[in-house]
Write a protein that holds these residues in place. Structure first.
Motif, PDB file in Angstrom:
ATOM      1  N   TRP A 207      58.806  22.214  62.155  1.00  0.00           N
ATOM      2  CA  TRP A 207      60.160  22.231  62.748  1.00  0.00           C
ATOM      3  C   TRP A 207      60.775  20.842  62.755  1.00  0.00           C
ATOM      4  CZ3 TRP A 207      61.666  26.837  62.617  1.00  0.00           C
ATOM      5  CH2 TRP A 207      60.901  27.906  63.077  1.00  0.00           C
TER       6      TRP A 207
ATOM      7  N   TYR B 299      66.036  26.322  56.714  1.00  0.00           N
ATOM      8  CA  TYR B 299      65.616  27.416  57.587  1.00  0.00           C
ATOM      9  C   TYR B 299      66.454  28.690  57.430  1.00  0.00           C
ATOM     10  CZ  TYR B 299      65.142  30.118  61.860  1.00  0.00           C
ATOM     11  OH  TYR B 299      64.988  31.153  62.753  1.00  0.00           O
TER      12      TYR B 299
ATOM     13  N   GLY C 157      65.735  27.703  72.450  1.00  0.00           N
ATOM     14  CA  GLY C 157      65.189  27.753  71.081  1.00  0.00           C
ATOM     15  C   GLY C 157      66.329  28.087  70.125  1.00  0.00           C
ATOM     16  N   CYS C 158      67.445  27.366  70.306  1.00  0.00           N
ATOM     17  CA  CYS C 158      68.685  27.722  69.584  1.00  0.00           C
ATOM     18  C   CYS C 158      68.603  27.412  68.092  1.00  0.00           C
ATOM     19  CB  CYS C 158      69.879  27.013  70.204  1.00  0.00           C
ATOM     20  SG  CYS C 158      69.799  25.209  70.031  1.00  0.00           S
ATOM     21  N   GLY C 159      67.604  26.610  67.675  1.00  0.00           N
ATOM     22  CA  GLY C 159      67.441  26.312  66.253  1.00  0.00           C
ATOM     23  C   GLY C 159      68.709  25.730  65.660  1.00  0.00           C
TER      24      GLY C 159
ATOM     25  N   ASP D 255      66.494  23.097  72.272  1.00  0.00           N
ATOM     26  CA  ASP D 255      65.448  23.299  71.276  1.00  0.00           C
ATOM     27  C   ASP D 255      64.562  22.051  71.296  1.00  0.00           C
ATOM     28  OD1 ASP D 255      65.301  25.371  68.659  1.00  0.00           O
ATOM     29  OD2 ASP D 255      64.191  23.487  68.408  1.00  0.00           O
ATOM     30  N   LEU D 256      63.306  22.210  70.849  1.00  0.00           N
ATOM     31  CA  LEU D 256      62.403  21.057  70.814  1.00  0.00           C
ATOM     32  C   LEU D 256      62.591  20.211  69.561  1.00  0.00           C
ATOM     33  CD1 LEU D 256      58.884  22.184  72.141  1.00  0.00           C
ATOM     34  CD2 LEU D 256      60.231  20.209  72.879  1.00  0.00           C
ATOM     35  N   SER D 257      63.395  20.693  68.626  1.00  0.00           N
ATOM     36  CA  SER D 257      63.512  19.975  67.344  1.00  0.00           C
ATOM     37  C   SER D 257      64.834  19.220  67.242  1.00  0.00           C
ATOM     38  CB  SER D 257      63.410  20.976  66.191  1.00  0.00           C
ATOM     39  OG  SER D 257      63.847  20.362  65.006  1.00  0.00           O
TER      40      SER D 257
ATOM     41  N   TYR E 250      66.694  20.235  63.950  1.00  0.00           N
ATOM     42  CA  TYR E 250      67.363  21.543  64.023  1.00  0.00           C
ATOM     43  C   TYR E 250      68.631  21.433  64.879  1.00  0.00           C
ATOM     44  CZ  TYR E 250      64.032  24.226  61.325  1.00  0.00           C
ATOM     45  OH  TYR E 250      63.292  24.731  60.279  1.00  0.00           O
TER      46      TYR E 250
ATOM     47  N   GLY F   9      65.032  20.083  74.553  1.00  0.00           N
ATOM     48  CA  GLY F   9      64.428  20.587  75.783  1.00  0.00           C
ATOM     49  C   GLY F   9      63.323  21.570  75.449  1.00  0.00           C
ATOM     50  N   ASN F  10      62.337  21.631  76.336  1.00  0.00           N
ATOM     51  CA  ASN F  10      61.198  22.528  76.149  1.00  0.00           C
ATOM     52  C   ASN F  10      61.436  23.794  76.966  1.00  0.00           C
ATOM     53  OD1 ASN F  10      58.727  23.807  75.989  1.00  0.00           O
ATOM     54  ND2 ASN F  10      57.534  21.937  76.339  1.00  0.00           N
ATOM     55  N   ALA F  11      61.263  24.951  76.325  1.00  0.00           N
ATOM     56  CA  ALA F  11      61.438  26.224  77.024  1.00  0.00           C
ATOM     57  C   ALA F  11      60.471  26.368  78.198  1.00  0.00           C
ATOM     58  CB  ALA F  11      61.230  27.379  76.039  1.00  0.00           C
TER      59      ALA F  11
ATOM     60  N   ILE G 156      66.372  33.938  70.797  1.00  0.00           N
ATOM     61  CA  ILE G 156      66.400  34.692  69.542  1.00  0.00           C
ATOM     62  C   ILE G 156      65.264  34.250  68.616  1.00  0.00           C
ATOM     63  CG2 ILE G 156      67.914  35.442  67.644  1.00  0.00           C
ATOM     64  CD1 ILE G 156      69.321  35.831  70.349  1.00  0.00           C
ATOM     65  N   PHE G 157      64.452  35.188  68.187  1.00  0.00           N
ATOM     66  CA  PHE G 157      63.383  34.974  67.183  1.00  0.00           C
ATOM     67  C   PHE G 157      62.401  33.865  67.587  1.00  0.00           C
ATOM     68  CE2 PHE G 157      66.829  36.181  63.833  1.00  0.00           C
ATOM     69  CZ  PHE G 157      66.602  37.533  64.023  1.00  0.00           C
TER      70      PHE G 157
ATOM     71  N   GLU H 133      56.550  33.202  68.209  1.00  0.00           N
ATOM     72  CA  GLU H 133      55.927  31.937  67.803  1.00  0.00           C
ATOM     73  C   GLU H 133      55.302  31.205  68.985  1.00  0.00           C
ATOM     74  OE1 GLU H 133      58.635  29.831  65.254  1.00  0.00           O
ATOM     75  OE2 GLU H 133      58.311  31.330  63.697  1.00  0.00           O
ATOM     76  N   LEU H 134      55.240  31.859  70.133  1.00  0.00           N
ATOM     77  CA  LEU H 134      54.645  31.224  71.317  1.00  0.00           C
ATOM     78  C   LEU H 134      53.309  31.880  71.651  1.00  0.00           C
ATOM     79  CD1 LEU H 134      57.815  31.056  73.630  1.00  0.00           C
ATOM     80  CD2 LEU H 134      56.959  29.315  72.038  1.00  0.00           C
TER      81      LEU H 134
HETATM   82  C1  LIG Z   1      62.106  30.988  64.540  1.00  0.00           C
HETATM   83  S1  LIG Z   1      63.110  29.729  65.182  1.00  0.00           S
HETATM   84  C2  LIG Z   1      64.482  30.597  65.889  1.00  0.00           C
HETATM   85  C3  LIG Z   1      65.717  29.750  65.919  1.00  0.00           C
HETATM   86  C4  LIG Z   1      67.001  30.452  66.333  1.00  0.00           C
HETATM   87  N1  LIG Z   1      66.955  30.958  67.684  1.00  0.00           N
HETATM   88  C5  LIG Z   1      67.413  31.552  65.380  1.00  0.00           C
HETATM   89  O1  LIG Z   1      68.116  32.466  65.813  1.00  0.00           O
HETATM   90  O2  LIG Z   1      67.103  31.474  64.196  1.00  0.00           O
HETATM   91  C6  LIG Z   1      62.234  29.207  66.601  1.00  0.00           C
HETATM   92  C7  LIG Z   1      62.922  28.041  67.276  1.00  0.00           C
HETATM   93  O3  LIG Z   1      62.321  27.843  68.536  1.00  0.00           O
HETATM   94  C8  LIG Z   1      62.129  26.474  68.752  1.00  0.00           C
HETATM   95  N2  LIG Z   1      61.017  26.349  69.717  1.00  0.00           N
HETATM   96  C9  LIG Z   1      59.738  26.763  69.574  1.00  0.00           C
HETATM   97  N3  LIG Z   1      59.030  26.490  70.671  1.00  0.00           N
HETATM   98  C10 LIG Z   1      59.895  25.923  71.559  1.00  0.00           C
HETATM   99  C11 LIG Z   1      59.780  25.424  72.882  1.00  0.00           C
HETATM  100  N4  LIG Z   1      58.619  25.456  73.534  1.00  0.00           N
HETATM  101  N5  LIG Z   1      60.879  24.924  73.477  1.00  0.00           N
HETATM  102  C12 LIG Z   1      62.073  24.865  72.837  1.00  0.00           C
HETATM  103  N6  LIG Z   1      62.248  25.317  71.576  1.00  0.00           N
HETATM  104  C13 LIG Z   1      61.170  25.842  70.945  1.00  0.00           C
HETATM  105  C14 LIG Z   1      61.846  25.900  67.370  1.00  0.00           C
HETATM  106  O4  LIG Z   1      62.102  24.515  67.304  1.00  0.00           O
HETATM  107  C15 LIG Z   1      62.784  26.725  66.515  1.00  0.00           C
HETATM  108  O5  LIG Z   1      64.033  26.120  66.385  1.00  0.00           O
END
Ligand SMILES: C[S@@+](CC[C@H](N)C(=O)[O-])C[C@H]1O[C@@H](n2cnc3c(N)ncnc32)[C@H](O)[C@@H]1O
Length: 356
Positions: free
Chosen positions: A146, A155, A196-198, A219-221, A224, A243-245, A261-262, A266-267
């Motif tokens: 990421w 992405y 996790g707005c990506g 989002d953590l990235s 992104y 920010g961390n979820a 969303i999506f 991944e967690l």
């Molecule tokens: C599969 S992508 C989805 C992105 C977006 N929501 C979309 O609709 O495509 C997952 C996203 O979650 C973010 N993410 C994953 N773990 C996270 C966490 N603990 N805190 C914040 N963001 C996180 C990633 O950086 C990535 O941008």
């Protein structure tokens, strides 16, 4: 009731926007499959065990019929006034071609990672220290995990290719439950948080519906978020922050709506529970959580095999447990009520309310 002429114009405009998108991404998917077969043939036998499932896999015709159903629902939502005729803001042809080039140029690296199982992203020490270990992986085998600008630029093409051009239409299925919340209220006084707005594609859809509603994406990235800033530059009353979820940087009971969303697939299971607790904490009493993510086992039994194959072909270490997760039970643990699930092609929209 719309006149037949305006109904025709809406339907024509919708088709003119969505059909070329689907053709573009289905085309990418077919080329990608052919390239992968060529690489496999040239490399001879693979060391990787072949992906396998005993569960049913939908035939191509079924997939296309379900995609058509999703787009019909999307159009019906527009015609019902739940959101405006959507704009995907994919950019100019040169933008699309550049993203296509980035996508195809990474396929050999994806293939190498898939064959070699090399999925732990090497990161600078500073980034490593400030992010959880589960996050620092090459999800989908993508280069940069990421954490790079190229990954962020690539992405959306990757997701749309995987979903045959339906990803934005799937995201939009989260708008009707938001519409239920916002109808009749002054949008300027409300708050929406997308966790996790990506790259910001869902926030773009939200802004098209409620341009004056203050929104925050975290989002953590950083890369992104930078891509999201670029994509969302046409909008105001919008903030984007790292920010961390697991520790959302906003006050208790401050948000009318939280969206996600999506991301849950991944967690790790333990983190899913922490994140749900955070969603419950930041929602106002009477607020709503809307989650969009993959179908789970049994939601659409004919798809179970497809769901089981996905983590065998893409690096998705927590997807297997996601498929069996009981989100209603997690929500209840945190005082949220599970309102309903609605399937949307290979995904579903889950709605939860915080009692007033
Ligand atoms: C599969 S992508 C989805 C992105 C977006 N929501 C979309 O609709 O495509 C997952 C996203 O979650 C973010 N993410 C994953 N773990 C996270 C966490 N603990 N805190 C914040 N963001 C996180 C990633 O950086 C990535 O941008």
């Amino acid at each position: 009731m719309a006149s037949p002429v305006s109904q025709f114009v809406t339907r024509f405009a919708y088709g003119a926007r969505q059909l070329p998108r689907v053709a573009w991404y289905v085309g990418h998917s077919l080329v990608m499959r052919r390239l992968s077969e060529n690489v496999r043939e040239r490399a001879g036998t693979s060391v990787r065990p072949r992906a396998h499932t005993d569960a049913p896999i939908p035939k191509r015709n079924r997939l296309y019929a379900d995609m058509a159903r999703l787009f019909a629902q999307d159009l019906a939502n527009v015609e019902a006034g739940l959101y405006p005729l959507p704009a995907d803001h994919d950019g100019t042809l040169p933008d699309l071609l550049e993203r296509s080039r980035l996508f195809f140029s990474d396929l050999p690296n994806v293939h190498r990672r898939r064959e070699g199982g090399d999925v732990l992203q090497v990161l600078e020490e500073a980034a490593r220290r400030s992010r959880p270990a589960y996050y620092l992986q090459n999800f989908h085998y993508q280069s940069g995990g990421w954490m790079t600008p190229d990954s962020a630029r690539r992405y959306d093409t990757q997701v749309e290719v995987l979903f045959y051009g339906t990803a934005n239409a799937i995201r939009r299925q989260a708008l009707p439950p938001l519409h239920e919340c916002f109808t009749g209220r002054d949008q300027r006084g409300l708050r929406l948080l997308d966790v996790g707005c990506g790259s910001g594609r869902f926030l773009d859809s939200c802004k098209q519906s409620w341009p004056r509603l203050p929104m925050l994406g975290i989002d953590l990235s950083e890369p992104y978020l930078e891509e999201a800033r670029r994509h969302l530059r046409r909008w105001c009353w919008l903030n984007l922050a790292v920010g961390n979820a697991e520790a959302i940087p906003v006050a208790d009971a401050s948000q009318d709506v939280v969206t996600n969303i999506f991301t849950f697939h991944e967690l790790p299971p333990k983190v899913r529970r922490i994140v749900f607790g955070e969603f419950a904490r930041v929602l106002k009493p009477g607020g709503r959580l809307v989650v969009v993510d993959s179908l789970q086992l049994g939601d659409e039994p004919d798809y179970d095999g497809l769901l089981e194959l996905f983590p065998q072909n893409y690096h998705e270490p927590y997807y297997g447990s996601y498929l069996r997760e009981d989100f209603g039970a997690i929500a209840a643990e945190h005082g949220l009520t599970h309102v309903r699930d609605t399937n949307a092609f290979i995904s579903k929209v889950m709605v939860f309310d915080k009692p007033a």
